[in-house]
Design an enzyme around this catalytic site. Structure first.
Site, PDB file in Angstrom:
ATOM      1  CD  GLU A   7      -4.455  16.890   4.747  1.00 40.53           C
ATOM      2  OE1 GLU A   7      -4.420  15.804   5.350  1.00 40.53           O
ATOM      3  OE2 GLU A   7      -4.207  17.000   3.540  1.00 40.53           O
ATOM      4  CG  HIS A  49     -12.546  11.814   1.745  1.00 45.72           C
ATOM      5  ND1 HIS A  49     -13.056  13.087   1.614  1.00 45.72           N
ATOM      6  CD2 HIS A  49     -11.245  11.958   2.066  1.00 45.72           C
ATOM      7  CE1 HIS A  49     -12.083  13.957   1.836  1.00 45.72           C
ATOM      8  NE2 HIS A  49     -10.969  13.291   2.121  1.00 45.72           N
ATOM      9  NE  ARG A  73      -9.780  12.243   5.505  1.00 47.17           N
ATOM     10  CZ  ARG A  73      -8.738  11.784   4.851  1.00 47.17           C
ATOM     11  NH1 ARG A  73      -8.586  10.508   4.670  1.00 47.17           N
ATOM     12  NH2 ARG A  73      -7.849  12.610   4.387  1.00 47.17           N
ATOM     13  CG  HIS A  93     -10.677   8.149   1.132  1.00 44.13           C
ATOM     14  ND1 HIS A  93     -10.171   8.447  -0.118  1.00 44.13           N
ATOM     15  CD2 HIS A  93      -9.791   8.665   2.029  1.00 44.13           C
ATOM     16  CE1 HIS A  93      -9.035   9.119   0.022  1.00 44.13           C
ATOM     17  NE2 HIS A  93      -8.764   9.249   1.301  1.00 44.13           N
ATOM     18  NE  ARG A 100      -6.216   7.258   5.918  1.00 44.82           N
ATOM     19  CZ  ARG A 100      -5.958   8.169   4.977  1.00 44.82           C
ATOM     20  NH1 ARG A 100      -4.874   8.921   5.056  1.00 44.82           N
ATOM     21  NH2 ARG A 100      -6.752   8.316   3.950  1.00 44.82           N
TER      22      ARG A 100
HETATM   23  C1  FAD Z   1      -7.699   9.750  -3.915  1.00 47.63           C
HETATM   24  C2  FAD Z   1      -6.861   9.418  -2.715  1.00 47.63           C
HETATM   25  C3  FAD Z   1      -6.231  10.419  -2.004  1.00 47.63           C
HETATM   26  C4  FAD Z   1      -5.440  10.110  -0.887  1.00 47.63           C
HETATM   27  N1  FAD Z   1      -4.774  11.109  -0.249  1.00 47.63           N
HETATM   28  C5  FAD Z   1      -3.928  10.789   0.766  1.00 47.63           C
HETATM   29  C6  FAD Z   1      -3.118  11.784   1.385  1.00 47.63           C
HETATM   30  O1  FAD Z   1      -3.140  12.943   0.999  1.00 47.63           O
HETATM   31  N2  FAD Z   1      -2.294  11.401   2.395  1.00 47.63           N
HETATM   32  C7  FAD Z   1      -2.227  10.107   2.841  1.00 47.63           C
HETATM   33  O2  FAD Z   1      -1.471   9.828   3.784  1.00 47.63           O
HETATM   34  N3  FAD Z   1      -2.981   9.155   2.263  1.00 47.63           N
HETATM   35  C8  FAD Z   1      -3.808   9.449   1.233  1.00 47.63           C
HETATM   36  N4  FAD Z   1      -4.539   8.475   0.633  1.00 47.63           N
HETATM   37  C9  FAD Z   1      -4.372   7.094   1.083  1.00 47.63           C
HETATM   38  C10 FAD Z   1      -3.048   6.557   0.580  1.00 47.63           C
HETATM   39  O3  FAD Z   1      -2.810   7.050  -0.719  1.00 47.63           O
HETATM   40  C11 FAD Z   1      -3.042   5.042   0.529  1.00 47.63           C
HETATM   41  O4  FAD Z   1      -3.563   4.496   1.689  1.00 47.63           O
HETATM   42  C12 FAD Z   1      -1.612   4.539   0.374  1.00 47.63           C
HETATM   43  O5  FAD Z   1      -1.013   5.178  -0.723  1.00 47.63           O
HETATM   44  C13 FAD Z   1      -1.622   3.047   0.182  1.00 47.63           C
HETATM   45  O6  FAD Z   1      -0.324   2.657  -0.178  1.00 47.63           O
HETATM   46  P1  FAD Z   1      -0.022   1.112  -0.368  1.00 47.63           P
HETATM   47  O7  FAD Z   1       1.399   1.032  -0.765  1.00 47.63           O
HETATM   48  O8  FAD Z   1      -0.473   0.354   0.783  1.00 47.63           O
HETATM   49  O9  FAD Z   1      -0.986   0.655  -1.583  1.00 47.63           O
HETATM   50  P2  FAD Z   1      -1.165   1.228  -3.055  1.00 47.63           P
HETATM   51  O10 FAD Z   1      -0.488   2.510  -3.238  1.00 47.63           O
HETATM   52  O11 FAD Z   1      -2.601   1.170  -3.382  1.00 47.63           O
HETATM   53  O12 FAD Z   1      -0.412   0.146  -3.944  1.00 47.63           O
HETATM   54  C14 FAD Z   1      -0.898  -1.163  -4.062  1.00 47.63           C
HETATM   55  C15 FAD Z   1      -0.008  -1.927  -5.013  1.00 47.63           C
HETATM   56  O13 FAD Z   1      -0.318  -3.321  -4.932  1.00 47.63           O
HETATM   57  C16 FAD Z   1      -0.396  -3.869  -6.241  1.00 47.63           C
HETATM   58  N5  FAD Z   1      -1.251  -5.051  -6.171  1.00 47.63           N
HETATM   59  C17 FAD Z   1      -2.524  -5.145  -5.718  1.00 47.63           C
HETATM   60  N6  FAD Z   1      -2.935  -6.427  -5.778  1.00 47.63           N
HETATM   61  C18 FAD Z   1      -1.895  -7.141  -6.283  1.00 47.63           C
HETATM   62  C19 FAD Z   1      -1.710  -8.517  -6.601  1.00 47.63           C
HETATM   63  N7  FAD Z   1      -2.669  -9.428  -6.388  1.00 47.63           N
HETATM   64  N8  FAD Z   1      -0.524  -8.907  -7.114  1.00 47.63           N
HETATM   65  C20 FAD Z   1       0.472  -7.993  -7.341  1.00 47.63           C
HETATM   66  N9  FAD Z   1       0.346  -6.676  -7.044  1.00 47.63           N
HETATM   67  C21 FAD Z   1      -0.824  -6.272  -6.525  1.00 47.63           C
HETATM   68  C22 FAD Z   1      -0.936  -2.748  -7.077  1.00 47.63           C
HETATM   69  O14 FAD Z   1      -0.685  -2.968  -8.440  1.00 47.63           O
HETATM   70  C23 FAD Z   1      -0.173  -1.559  -6.483  1.00 47.63           C
HETATM   71  O15 FAD Z   1       1.103  -1.511  -7.080  1.00 47.63           O
HETATM   72  C24 FAD Z   1      -5.328   8.764  -0.471  1.00 47.63           C
HETATM   73  C25 FAD Z   1      -5.972   7.760  -1.188  1.00 47.63           C
HETATM   74  C26 FAD Z   1      -6.723   8.064  -2.301  1.00 47.63           C
HETATM   75  C27 FAD Z   1      -7.390   6.959  -3.055  1.00 47.63           C
END
Ligand code: FAD
Length: 488
Positions: free
Chosen positions: A115, A228, A277, A338, A373
């Site tokens: 990538e 992005h 990016r 993004h 990132r």
């Molecule tokens: C389209 C897209 C493609 C991506 N592709 C990649 C990739 O290929 N590789 C990579 O490394 N990263 C990628 N990313 C980034 C990566 O997916 C995210 O940064 C990462 O998954 C975030 O994980 P997280 O556990 O921090 O949050 P999330 O996966 O967003 O989870 C957040 C959680 O918090 C909960 N929540 C939020 N607020 C509250 C609240 N007040 N009370 C209770 N629960 C709450 C939500 O319900 C959810 O369960 C991508 C992101 C997107 C949007």
């Protein structure tokens, strides 16, 4: 819901779920999520997870260097070191222990891809829907653990510090409830809904960051927002959530084209389409100004139908459903919000400034990403620091018994209806003021309006609803971002 748990984790993305799975069976864990368990940015991740799994072809030093170059060397070197050196072990656990089905070569070895910003093929993936695969497998593992309770449609909206822990105030469906725990992990994800167009899930409203800010934690680099370069810009352009055309499409050789369908990256960066990016997103905006035209494309049709349908089945289907056949024509794209590099400042054990309060994943700022990132380092960060949070809590847990005072009465949810349109007004301000290249005039003006909104939201005696909680979070995120841009 019980009156008390050993740990409350807000979030069921990669950081929250992996953190929960790292607690032993004798610790009671409550996992909160805003909607159903699978709705998260994790579920949307396409490209994959970056990890050095083959020390003959790759090295930790190279991954560290790629991460630092992408981050403009504003990264925290100690955190980057941990990420790169500990990450491979967590990624191995994903497929060895939790059954994540990463793509393989005919000989059974992992088929890592390239990538933008990476000098080696080190991104392991499940076709073009890696996040969904990881989310499904981690959700299944969590559901099997009898010590972990999952509360869906349960929004953490306020934390009270008490002796030895916290009262957690939760809006569960339309009811306010309170529970207690000596340790809380915020894993609430990013802030995409602050901007007009985003690749993020609707859950990404910055709630955890607001909670930490209200409690006095340091919030770092909230203006380090990643736009992005290639969100899908065909089909219905009125929708806020934009479908991502993964970095891996450029990694596999796609050309970026301007409105004349001509390549232009050589005018801006010698790494061409494989520049990081932020460089590509800025180049597109500068080229759009040069051409006075916002039509841009990614062209990978020359790779042929067979390869593209196999390598990018989801992207192929999504584009086709909007009338674009990527095997025959260029894909219309444009930058959009993004990812958030900044967030709740934590140490290398994911601990915030407040005792017993942790943050992991996109809502946290470990410093690994610096100013930008590197692709596919985010899932890795969620794994490494989600696990480190659990390990640090386990080390401290036996220090004293937690006996909370009686739980307070849950909040009254009744109140005035929230005025319509505040969230879209915040989106418009942020799009004008801080989309890719900030506009300082719009930052100044926008901040005045945002501060008026915040005062109104706090004083307005509004009903306690999901909409109210999220609008308050969005306004708070906008306030902190605009202040940081002004101060820089
Ligand atoms: C389209 C897209 C493609 C991506 N592709 C990649 C990739 O290929 N590789 C990579 O490394 N990263 C990628 N990313 C980034 C990566 O997916 C995210 O940064 C990462 O998954 C975030 O994980 P997280 O556990 O921090 O949050 P999330 O996966 O967003 O989870 C957040 C959680 O918090 C909960 N929540 C939020 N607020 C509250 C609240 N007040 N009370 C209770 N629960 C709450 C939500 O319900 C959810 O369960 C991508 C992101 C997107 C949007």
């Amino acid at each position: 819901m019980l009156k008390q748990y050993d740990v409350i984790i807000a979030g069921s993305g990669v950081a929250g779920l992996y953190c929960a799975l790292n607690f032993p069976a004798d610790k009671t864990v409550l996992v909160l999520c805003k909607e159903n368990m699978e709705e998260s940015n994790t579920d949307l991740a396409q490209g994959g997870v970056a990890a050095v799994l083959d020390l003959q072809e790759d090295s930790y030093d190279l991954h560290i260097e790629d991460t630092m170059i992408a981050g403009h060397r504003e990264n925290d070197p100690v955190s980057v070191d941990l990420l790169v050196k500990e990450g491979p072990c967590d990624v191995r656990r994903l497929y060895q222990e939790f059954g994540v089905d990463f793509d393989k070569r005919p000989d059974g070895s992992l088929n890592a891809t390239l990538e933008g910003g990476h000098c080696r093929r080190r991104i392991v993936h499940h076709k073009d829907s890696t996040g969904h695969e990881i989310s499904q497998k981690l959700c299944a593992a969590v559901r099997q653990r009898s010590n972990i309770e999952i509360a869906e449609y349960s929004i953490l909206y306020h934390l009270d510090r008490i002796d030895g822990g916290f009262f957690a105030h939760i809006l569960q469906k339309d009811q306010a409830v309170v529970t207690a725990a000596p340790y809380v992990v915020l894993a609430t994800g990013g802030i995409g809904q602050v901007y007009r167009y985003t690749t993020n899930s609707p859950i990404a409203t910055g709630d955890g960051i607001r909670l930490a800010w209200e409690m006095g934690c340091r919030i770092s680099h909230l203006d380090y927002v990643q736009f992005h370069p290639s969100s899908f810009a065909g089909g219905d352009t009125t929708t806020r959530q934009r479908f991502l055309i993964s970095e891996a499409v450029r990694g596999e050789g796609a050309y970026l084209l301007n409105c004349h369908k001509e390549r232009f990256m050589h005018l801006y960066d010698q790494r061409l389409e494989l520049a990081p990016r932020d460089v590509v997103a800025k180049s597109i905006i500068l080229e759009s100004r040069r051409q006075a035209d916002e039509h841009f494309y990614l062209d990978i049709a020359y790779k042929g139908e067979e390869f593209l349908k196999k390598r990018f089945p989801m992207i192929y289907e999504k584009c086709l459903a909007s009338g674009v056949d990527m095997t025959k024509e260029p894909i219309p794209i444009f930058p959009c919000h993004h990812y958030l590099m900044g967030g709740i400042r934590v140490n290398t054990n994911a601990k915030t400034d407040i005792d017993r309060l942790y943050a992991a994943g996109e809502c946290a700022c470990t410093g690994v990403h610096g100013r930008n990132r590197l692709a596919s380092n985010s899932l890795l960060e969620g794994l490494v620091f989600g696990r480190r949070a659990a390990q640090d809590i386990c080390r401290k847990m036996h220090q004293g018994q937690f006996t909370p005072p009686p739980l307070p009465q849950p909040d009254n949810t009744h109140g005035a209806p929230l005025p319509k349109g505040m969230d879209t007004a915040i989106n418009d301000i942020m799009q004008r003021a801080s989309f890719v290249l900030p506009d300082m005039g719009a930052v100044r003006e926008g901040l005045k309006t945002i501060d008026r909104y915040m005062a109104r939201l706090k004083m307005g005696q509004f009903a306690l609803t999901r909409e109210y909680i999220e609008t308050l979070s969005l306004a708070t995120m906008a306030h902190i971002i605009l202040k940081e841009i002004q101060a820089r």
